[in-house]
Design a protein around this motif. Structure first.
Motif, PDB file in Angstrom:
ATOM      1  N   CYS A  57      61.236 113.905  49.248  1.00  0.00           N
ATOM      2  CA  CYS A  57      60.788 113.054  47.932  1.00  0.00           C
ATOM      3  C   CYS A  57      62.527 113.862  47.179  1.00  0.00           C
ATOM      4  N   LYS A  58      62.384 115.072  46.948  1.00  0.00           N
ATOM      5  CA  LYS A  58      63.970 116.038  47.180  1.00  0.00           C
ATOM      6  C   LYS A  58      64.615 115.326  48.139  1.00  0.00           C
ATOM      7  N   PRO A  94      52.282 106.405  44.161  1.00  0.00           N
ATOM      8  CA  PRO A  94      53.961 105.289  44.061  1.00  0.00           C
ATOM      9  C   PRO A  94      53.533 106.691  42.547  1.00  0.00           C
ATOM     10  N   GLY A  95      52.385 107.242  41.783  1.00  0.00           N
ATOM     11  CA  GLY A  95      52.881 107.491  40.501  1.00  0.00           C
ATOM     12  C   GLY A  95      53.032 108.653  40.598  1.00  0.00           C
ATOM     13  N   ILE A  96      52.331 109.499  41.641  1.00  0.00           N
ATOM     14  CA  ILE A  96      52.257 110.350  41.776  1.00  0.00           C
ATOM     15  C   ILE A  96      54.085 110.923  42.202  1.00  0.00           C
ATOM     16  N   ILE A  97      54.270 110.240  42.999  1.00  0.00           N
ATOM     17  CA  ILE A  97      56.056 110.279  44.011  1.00  0.00           C
ATOM     18  C   ILE A  97      56.806 109.994  42.709  1.00  0.00           C
ATOM     19  N   ASP A  99      56.328 110.940  39.134  1.00  0.00           N
ATOM     20  CA  ASP A  99      55.635 112.099  38.744  1.00  0.00           C
ATOM     21  C   ASP A  99      56.999 113.624  39.522  1.00  0.00           C
ATOM     22  N   ILE A 100      56.656 113.279  40.651  1.00  0.00           N
ATOM     23  CA  ILE A 100      57.243 114.495  41.431  1.00  0.00           C
ATOM     24  C   ILE A 100      59.349 114.068  40.747  1.00  0.00           C
TER      25      ILE A 100
END
Length: 104
Positions: A57-58, A94-97, A99-100
């Motif tokens: 994600c970073k 997608p919600g987890i992504i 949040d990250i």
């Protein structure tokens, strides 16, 4: 016996992924696969991989901010299609992504 397309090692059937054409050891190094789309004159689709979801994600966020990634080159309008854990074959919510991404 199968040959891994990443490391070129010969492995037994149980240690090989037909879907990704790689051995399990290589899959663990590239556990998370992010399918992305972007605007570009040629190719408008690619994947980013990493063994850590936060690092992946970073990398995406940095690429989106700069408009460049060392693997895919330069682009505009970068967006995520999906993120998958290739070991468990789970599509990451997608919600987890999101949040990250907010944490970064």
């Amino acid at each position: 016996m199968r040959t891994c397309i990443n490391c070129d090692n010969k492995v037994e059937e149980k240690e090989y992924s037909d879907r990704y054409k790689t051995c399990i050891r290589c899959l663990k190094k590239e556990r998370f696969v992010m399918e992305i789309e972007y605007d570009n004159e040629g190719l408008g689709y690619n994947v980013l991989t990493d063994d850590n979801l936060h690092d992946l994600c970073k990398r995406f966020k940095l690429a989106k901010l700069t408009g460049f990634d060392t693997y895919i080159g330069s682009f505009t309008n970068l967006r995520i299609k999906s993120v998958e854990d290739v070991i468990t074959r789970e599509i990451i919510n997608p919600g987890i992504i999101e949040d990250i991404m907010e944490e970064l």
